[in-house]
Scaffold this active site. Structure first.
Site, PDB file in Angstrom:
ATOM      1  N   PRO A   1       0.828  -1.365   0.118  1.00  0.00           N
ATOM      2  CA  PRO A   1       0.066  -0.038  -0.051  1.00  0.00           C
ATOM      3  C   PRO A   1       0.907   1.158   0.095  1.00  0.00           C
ATOM      4  CG  PRO A   1      -0.937  -1.451   1.750  1.00  0.00           C
ATOM      5  CD  PRO A   1       0.308  -2.082   1.208  1.00  0.00           C
ATOM      6  N   ASN A   2       0.314   2.221  -0.831  1.00  0.00           N
ATOM      7  CA  ASN A   2       1.002   3.567  -0.831  1.00  0.00           C
ATOM      8  C   ASN A   2       2.383   3.588  -1.683  1.00  0.00           C
ATOM      9  OD1 ASN A   2      -1.549   4.969   0.566  1.00  0.00           O
ATOM     10  ND2 ASN A   2      -0.393   4.055   2.137  1.00  0.00           N
TER      11      ASN A   2
ATOM     12  N   TYR B   1      11.069   8.894   2.159  1.00  0.00           N
ATOM     13  CA  TYR B   1      11.044   7.815   1.258  1.00  0.00           C
ATOM     14  C   TYR B   1      11.995   8.060   0.087  1.00  0.00           C
ATOM     15  CZ  TYR B   1       7.327   5.928   4.142  1.00  0.00           C
ATOM     16  OH  TYR B   1       6.622   5.569   5.480  1.00  0.00           O
TER      17      TYR B   1
ATOM     18  N   ALA C   1       2.776  -0.603   5.220  1.00  0.00           N
ATOM     19  CA  ALA C   1       1.930  -0.741   6.330  1.00  0.00           C
ATOM     20  C   ALA C   1       1.705  -1.959   6.813  1.00  0.00           C
ATOM     21  CB  ALA C   1       1.087   0.292   6.461  1.00  0.00           C
TER      22      ALA C   1
ATOM     23  N   GLU D   1      12.646  -8.994   2.881  1.00  0.00           N
ATOM     24  CA  GLU D   1      12.064  -8.115   3.183  1.00  0.00           C
ATOM     25  C   GLU D   1      12.648  -6.642   3.191  1.00  0.00           C
ATOM     26  OE1 GLU D   1      11.369  -7.659   7.687  1.00  0.00           O
ATOM     27  OE2 GLU D   1       9.950  -6.179   7.629  1.00  0.00           O
TER      28      GLU D   1
ATOM     29  N   HIS E   1      12.590  -2.142   3.184  1.00  0.00           N
ATOM     30  CA  HIS E   1      12.062  -0.947   3.540  1.00  0.00           C
ATOM     31  C   HIS E   1      12.697  -0.034   3.013  1.00  0.00           C
ATOM     32  CE1 HIS E   1       8.998  -2.808   5.757  1.00  0.00           C
ATOM     33  NE2 HIS E   1       9.886  -3.744   6.377  1.00  0.00           N
TER      34      HIS E   1
END
Ligand code: DQA
Length: 150
Positions: free
Chosen positions: A17-18, A30, A85, A106, A108
């Site tokens: 999402p986003n 970001y 999120a 993973e 981020h």
């Protein structure tokens, strides 16, 4: 090779999402790169690594679950997953990663451990092969390099 089809293994790069708003969404956190910019970087990099990349984004949890299953059915080399999120909430993604036999990295852009408390817990981390965070868009490239070694 037949019919011009690549025999390279595929790395799925799944974004939650986003992340379609990258470049305009809180760029101080970001970064300025859009998801298309990141996709272009990964496609260029993948040629040198002898891999194909399949880069997707959805704002819907179920799509990400389905794509994890698809990665397993396709015997993908690896999945690079930025669940956004959903990282902090999704038992469904945790279970899907556990259910498949494909290593999941993973990723981020930010470092969630250095941010609000609610971002400190990842439901992905315990079932991921490893986590790369805090390096902005570079994190995806580091993950692709790692995926090639599996
Ligand atoms: C993120 C971190 C998450 O906490 C956040 O909800 C995101 C992006 C990151 O890439 O830094 O949407 O996954």
């Amino acid at each position: 090779m037949s019919e011009g089809k690549s025999t390279n293994k595929t790395v799925f790069v799944l974004n939650g999402p986003n992340l379609n708003l990258l470049g305009i969404r809180e760029p101080e956190i970001y970064g300025a790169d859009t998801l298309d910019d990141i996709a272009g970087q990964l496609e260029d990099q993948s040629h040198g690594l002898g891999l194909d990349v399949d880069i997707r984004q959805s704002n819907h949890e179920g799509h990400l679950v389905d794509w994890l299953h698809e990665a397993a059915a396709d015997e993908a080399q690896a999945v690079i997953l930025n669940a956004g999120a959903l990282t902090h909430t999704s038992i469904a993604l945790h279970d899907a990663i556990k259910a498949i036999d494909v290593p999941v990295i993973e990723v981020h852009l930010s470092n969630p451990a250095a941010r609000e408390e609610f971002r400190h817990k990842s439901l992905i981390a315990p079932v991921a092969k490893g986590t790369i965070c805090g390096f902005g868009a570079l994190g995806y490239q580091l993950a692709l390099d790692a995926a090639q070694k599996f």
